[in-house]
Design a protein around this motif. Structure first.
Motif, PDB file in Angstrom:
ATOM      1  N   ASP A  84       0.828  -1.207   0.000  1.00  0.00           N
ATOM      2  CA  ASP A  84       0.000   0.000   0.000  1.00  0.00           C
ATOM      3  C   ASP A  84       0.860   1.254   0.000  1.00  0.00           C
ATOM      4  O   ASP A  84       0.459   2.303  -0.509  1.00  0.00           O
ATOM      5  N   GLN A 115      -5.341  -6.606  -1.025  1.00  0.00           N
ATOM      6  CA  GLN A 115      -5.991  -5.351  -0.672  1.00  0.00           C
ATOM      7  C   GLN A 115      -7.135  -5.617   0.293  1.00  0.00           C
ATOM      8  O   GLN A 115      -7.565  -6.756   0.484  1.00  0.00           O
ATOM      9  N   GLY A 137      -5.569  -4.925  -6.252  1.00  0.00           N
ATOM     10  CA  GLY A 137      -6.216  -3.684  -6.648  1.00  0.00           C
ATOM     11  C   GLY A 137      -5.879  -3.320  -8.080  1.00  0.00           C
ATOM     12  O   GLY A 137      -4.716  -3.370  -8.488  1.00  0.00           O
TER      13      GLY A 137
END
Length: 352
Positions: free
Chosen positions: A34, A343, A313
């Motif tokens: 992330d 994700q 993602g």
């Protein structure tokens, strides 16, 4: 709703790896989190995992499933086995100027007579074949066949490919394409991971030739996946339960391992056993088992690209692929790898 066009990208032809890295674990590894993207060598994997994590490998072995032959009329054909069903029966793809008719005979490699049966598959792409002589089809294929390299690898399979297009832990024959994320592991790296406290577990999913079938439907809901057989041992289910209870992460080595695990938990808790799966994972799917995924870079407009977009993602995967192209990573079966983190779960669950 995403469509086929959302999974397209331009890939310079020179980035399609035609040969493996000099050393299995010497390939590159892109880590996607992330917080961003980082570049590594694959042999740095132990430092990117934690003690208590569990790697789940696919131990499928690639059979020598490509053969050449001729029809009774003398016309040349090429056969790629999709699945050997038993000692006498198989499903295959046949390439010929004119497809042989059901009931006719073909001779493969001047040694194996086969009776042609009916077609099957969404596009009629598979043909039933029956051995028309004494013998065992498994042993005949291994004796006379050739290693079936993917269509984007342009050279004829060599003795080097016979070794490098198999994982070092391959032991269950039946696949006609390698579980390519596993190709990066050598025995030294496996020992380092074990020494670091990372566990290993095994399953089998026999990758079929259908894995290279293109997605033709613009609306992804209209696409139907080819079916593949898998077997999930009770020992692997138990290892996953122990990993979960101790706070570790389940790391699927390859999309094949991920599909088998998610298919085995599709209707509830994870269960051991053998089954078939045609699970088609697209963005919005809620993953039940896998926390992290080791995988190679996949073809544009492919079901595998859709799977990794579902896992990490869609926007993140687009950024990662743009980075990989810019940094000259090597793509597809003999190429480099990615380490992806799942994700956050979506409120929607798409499994076609």
């Amino acid at each position: 709703m995403l469509t086929l066009d959302d999974f397209d990208f331009e890939l310079p032809a020179e980035l399609i790896a035609q040969q493996p890295a000099a050393e299995r674990s010497g390939s590159r590894l892109l880590r996607l989190l992330d917080t961003g993207i980082s570049d590594h060598r694959f042999d740095q994997l132990p430092a990117l995992l934690d003690a208590g994590d569990l790697l789940v490998f696919n131990d499928a072995r690639v059979i020598r499933g490509r053969m050449f032959g001729r029809k009774a009329s003398g016309g040349r054909i090429e056969v790629l086995f999709e699945r050997i069903i038993d000692a006498r029966h198989a499903l295959a793809q046949i390439r010929a100027s004119k497809s042989p008719k059901p009931g006719s005979r073909i001779l493969l490699e001047e040694a194996i007579p086969m009776l042609v049966g009916e077609r099957s598959g969404e596009q009629g792409e598979f043909v039933a074949l029956e051995l028309a002589a004494d013998g065992d089809l498994w042993s005949l294929v291994e004796r006379h066949g050739r290693l079936p390299l993917p269509p984007y690898i342009k050279h004829v399979a060599t003795a080097a490919d016979e070794a490098r297009y198999q994982t070092v832990f391959a032991r269950s024959p039946g696949a006609v394409a390698a579980p390519t994320a596993g190709l990066h592991f050598d025995q030294a790296l496996l020992q380092q991971l074990a020494g670091h406290g990372v566990g290993s577990a095994w399953l089998t999913l026999h990758v079929g030739a259908g894995t290279f079938q293109p997605v033709r439907a613009h609306d992804l809901r209209e696409h139907r996946m080819h079916s593949e057989r898998f077997e999930l041992p009770a020992a692997t289910v138990a290892a996953i339960a122990r990993t979960r209870s101790s706070g570790g992460r389940v790391v699927a080595v390859g999309t094949t391992s991920l599909r088998a695990l998610e298919a085995a938990a599709r209707w509830g808790e994870l269960r051991a056993g053998a089954d078939e799966t045609d699970l088609f994972i697209t963005p919005g799917y809620e993953f039940r088992v896998v926390d992290r995924l080791l995988t190679n870079f996949h073809l544009p407009r492919s079901t595998l690209l859709m799977l990794v977009a579902a896992f990490a993602g869609h926007a993140s995967i687009r950024s990662a692929y743009e980075h990989a192209i810019r940094k000259r990573y090597r793509f597809f079966s003999y190429g480099d790898a990615m380490l992806l983190t799942r994700q956050c779960a979506s409120p929607l669950r798409h499994a076609i």
